[in-house]
Design a protein around this motif. Structure first.
Motif, PDB file in Angstrom:
ATOM      1  N   LEU A  90    -142.919  14.178 -75.755  1.00  0.00           N
ATOM      2  CA  LEU A  90    -141.755  12.822 -76.341  1.00  0.00           C
ATOM      3  C   LEU A  90    -140.459  14.216 -75.646  1.00  0.00           C
ATOM      4  N   ASP A  91    -140.325  15.531 -75.778  1.00  0.00           N
ATOM      5  CA  ASP A  91    -138.717  15.873 -75.636  1.00  0.00           C
ATOM      6  C   ASP A  91    -138.381  15.449 -74.650  1.00  0.00           C
ATOM      7  N   ALA A  92    -139.587  15.420 -73.263  1.00  0.00           N
ATOM      8  CA  ALA A  92    -138.615  14.690 -71.666  1.00  0.00           C
ATOM      9  C   ALA A  92    -138.757  13.307 -71.179  1.00  0.00           C
ATOM     10  N   ILE A  93    -138.344  12.545 -72.244  1.00  0.00           N
ATOM     11  CA  ILE A  93    -138.532  11.827 -71.651  1.00  0.00           C
ATOM     12  C   ILE A  93    -136.850  11.071 -71.637  1.00  0.00           C
ATOM     13  N   VAL A  94    -136.729  10.600 -70.711  1.00  0.00           N
ATOM     14  CA  VAL A  94    -134.481   9.924 -70.719  1.00  0.00           C
ATOM     15  C   VAL A  94    -134.885   8.800 -71.029  1.00  0.00           C
ATOM     16  N   TYR A  95    -135.709   8.165 -71.284  1.00  0.00           N
ATOM     17  CA  TYR A  95    -135.599   6.660 -71.766  1.00  0.00           C
ATOM     18  C   TYR A  95    -136.575   6.132 -72.055  1.00  0.00           C
ATOM     19  N   ALA A  96    -137.162   5.602 -73.419  1.00  0.00           N
ATOM     20  CA  ALA A  96    -138.234   4.381 -72.992  1.00  0.00           C
ATOM     21  C   ALA A  96    -138.310   3.567 -74.261  1.00  0.00           C
ATOM     22  N   ASP A  97    -139.031   2.674 -74.183  1.00  0.00           N
ATOM     23  CA  ASP A  97    -139.113   1.297 -75.955  1.00  0.00           C
ATOM     24  C   ASP A  97    -140.380   1.615 -76.284  1.00  0.00           C
ATOM     25  N   ALA A  98    -140.868   2.198 -75.939  1.00  0.00           N
ATOM     26  CA  ALA A  98    -142.135   2.692 -75.730  1.00  0.00           C
ATOM     27  C   ALA A  98    -142.765   4.290 -74.710  1.00  0.00           C
ATOM     28  N   VAL A  99    -143.827   5.040 -75.401  1.00  0.00           N
ATOM     29  CA  VAL A  99    -144.611   6.051 -74.517  1.00  0.00           C
ATOM     30  C   VAL A  99    -145.831   5.652 -74.834  1.00  0.00           C
ATOM     31  N   LEU A 100    -147.033   5.638 -73.189  1.00  0.00           N
ATOM     32  CA  LEU A 100    -148.345   5.435 -73.717  1.00  0.00           C
ATOM     33  C   LEU A 100    -148.704   6.652 -73.711  1.00  0.00           C
ATOM     34  N   VAL A 142    -152.827   5.036 -76.507  1.00  0.00           N
ATOM     35  CA  VAL A 142    -152.573   4.580 -77.474  1.00  0.00           C
ATOM     36  C   VAL A 142    -150.440   4.168 -76.734  1.00  0.00           C
ATOM     37  N   LEU A 143    -150.711   3.333 -77.030  1.00  0.00           N
ATOM     38  CA  LEU A 143    -148.812   3.251 -77.152  1.00  0.00           C
ATOM     39  C   LEU A 143    -147.684   2.898 -78.129  1.00  0.00           C
ATOM     40  N   TRP A 144    -146.915   3.631 -78.357  1.00  0.00           N
ATOM     41  CA  TRP A 144    -146.918   4.164 -79.846  1.00  0.00           C
ATOM     42  C   TRP A 144    -144.595   3.646 -79.488  1.00  0.00           C
ATOM     43  N   GLY A 145    -144.290   2.492 -80.498  1.00  0.00           N
ATOM     44  CA  GLY A 145    -143.340   2.038 -80.211  1.00  0.00           C
ATOM     45  C   GLY A 145    -141.954   3.324 -80.396  1.00  0.00           C
ATOM     46  N   LYS A 146    -140.666   3.492 -79.892  1.00  0.00           N
ATOM     47  CA  LYS A 146    -139.652   4.548 -79.602  1.00  0.00           C
ATOM     48  C   LYS A 146    -139.339   4.860 -81.309  1.00  0.00           C
ATOM     49  N   ALA A 147    -139.615   3.453 -82.318  1.00  0.00           N
ATOM     50  CA  ALA A 147    -139.901   3.937 -83.910  1.00  0.00           C
ATOM     51  C   ALA A 147    -140.273   4.937 -83.779  1.00  0.00           C
ATOM     52  N   HIS A 148    -141.285   5.456 -84.065  1.00  0.00           N
ATOM     53  CA  HIS A 148    -142.417   6.813 -84.046  1.00  0.00           C
ATOM     54  C   HIS A 148    -141.900   8.133 -83.608  1.00  0.00           C
ATOM     55  N   PHE A 149    -141.148   7.879 -82.887  1.00  0.00           N
ATOM     56  CA  PHE A 149    -141.169   9.566 -82.008  1.00  0.00           C
ATOM     57  C   PHE A 149    -140.688  10.766 -82.796  1.00  0.00           C
ATOM     58  N   ALA A 150    -139.667   9.929 -83.574  1.00  0.00           N
ATOM     59  CA  ALA A 150    -139.860  11.319 -84.271  1.00  0.00           C
ATOM     60  C   ALA A 150    -140.507  11.630 -85.621  1.00  0.00           C
ATOM     61  N   ALA A 151    -141.504  10.831 -85.820  1.00  0.00           N
ATOM     62  CA  ALA A 151    -142.600  11.208 -86.548  1.00  0.00           C
ATOM     63  C   ALA A 151    -143.713  11.761 -85.852  1.00  0.00           C
ATOM     64  N   MET A 152    -144.042  11.034 -85.231  1.00  0.00           N
ATOM     65  CA  MET A 152    -144.469  12.615 -83.357  1.00  0.00           C
ATOM     66  C   MET A 152    -144.643  13.561 -83.867  1.00  0.00           C
ATOM     67  N   THR A 153    -142.611  13.921 -83.430  1.00  0.00           N
ATOM     68  CA  THR A 153    -142.290  14.536 -82.976  1.00  0.00           C
ATOM     69  C   THR A 153    -142.452  15.827 -84.232  1.00  0.00           C
ATOM     70  N   SER A 154    -142.162  15.593 -85.491  1.00  0.00           N
ATOM     71  CA  SER A 154    -142.953  16.527 -86.506  1.00  0.00           C
ATOM     72  C   SER A 154    -143.762  16.730 -86.796  1.00  0.00           C
ATOM     73  N   LEU A 155    -145.134  16.366 -85.873  1.00  0.00           N
ATOM     74  CA  LEU A 155    -146.215  16.599 -85.888  1.00  0.00           C
ATOM     75  C   LEU A 155    -146.664  18.679 -86.038  1.00  0.00           C
ATOM     76  N   THR A 156    -147.469  18.435 -86.479  1.00  0.00           N
ATOM     77  CA  THR A 156    -148.053  19.969 -86.720  1.00  0.00           C
ATOM     78  C   THR A 156    -149.338  20.866 -87.038  1.00  0.00           C
ATOM     79  N   GLY A 157    -149.331  21.406 -85.450  1.00  0.00           N
ATOM     80  CA  GLY A 157    -150.648  22.013 -85.646  1.00  0.00           C
ATOM     81  C   GLY A 157    -151.944  21.465 -84.531  1.00  0.00           C
ATOM     82  N   ASP A 158    -152.711  20.878 -84.166  1.00  0.00           N
ATOM     83  CA  ASP A 158    -153.971  20.545 -83.424  1.00  0.00           C
ATOM     84  C   ASP A 158    -154.397  19.392 -83.573  1.00  0.00           C
ATOM     85  N   ARG A 159    -153.268  18.062 -84.390  1.00  0.00           N
ATOM     86  CA  ARG A 159    -153.083  16.939 -84.558  1.00  0.00           C
ATOM     87  C   ARG A 159    -152.834  16.165 -84.126  1.00  0.00           C
TER      88      ARG A 159
END
Length: 200
Positions: A90-100, A142-159
């Motif tokens: 996610l940190d490497a994405i230049v710009y996107a409305d969503a990520v698959l 799974v397609l994730w909108g950019k509104a969820h990128f912050a929550a995705m980057t805050s995950l920890t462990g093997d989840r």
């Protein structure tokens, strides 16, 4: 008319394949490494940038993908679990409305279901997590909108990010498909054999 969203593809290819006993991503699939078959499929979907996150045996993965138009990023902390690989991508994405988010060992996903996921994506109507479903079971990608990128980057462990679907349940859209490929990964030798049998 709604503008087409910019979709980045994120291929997770950093794992150690502990259940397989050897690196499943490098397993031969009728003359090509499994991970190459997967990334070639992703490339055929005509999305935006494709980011592949490596970890275990990164040099061999990079060699397997030589010549493909992808951005390779390395997760030095891959042994800490899937969450770090997701964050690195996610940190490497230049710009996107969503990520698959795609798994590197799933080469049988068909373009049709991906296009249905993208068509269902509609942030204005809170349709920002689009997941394919085969006979009642959710699969990948799974397609994730950019509104969820912050929550995705805050995950920890093997989840992975799938746990967030409960948290953001009102944003989840399930897309039914007859494409069994959304469930077929290569976690075991038996599963790999099944994938081999479905590719001519």
């Amino acid at each position: 008319m709604r503008q087409a969203p910019r979709i980045a593809a994120l291929v997770l290819a950093a794992g150690t394949s502990t259940r397989m006993g050897s690196n499943k991503l490098l397993a031969d699939l009728h003359g090509a490494p499994l991970v190459r078959r997967t990334v070639e499929a992703v490339a055929s979907w005509a999305l935006g940038e494709i980011i592949v996150v490596t970890g275990h045996e990164a040099e061999k993965i990079a060699e397997a993908l030589e010549g493909l138009n992808v951005t390779m990023v390395h997760n030095t902390d891959y042994t800490s679990g899937l969450a770090t690989t997701l964050r690195r991508g996610l940190d490497a994405i230049v710009y996107a409305d969503a990520v698959l988010v795609c798994l590197g060992d799933m080469p049988l996903v068909e373009a049709d279901i991906v296009h249905h996921l993208i068509a269902a994506f509609d942030p204005g109507n809170h349709r920002t997590i689009c997941v394919p479903v085969y006979k009642g079971t959710r699969g990948n990608p799974v397609l994730w909108g950019k509104a969820h990128f912050a929550a995705m980057t805050s995950l920890t462990g093997d989840r992975g990010a799938k746990g967030l679907m409960e948290q953001f349940g009102e944003n989840v859209v399930e897309i039914e498909t007859s494409d069994e490929g959304i469930l077929l990964d290569a976690d075991t030798p038996e599963a790999l054999a099944r994938i081999r049998g479905k590719i001519l």
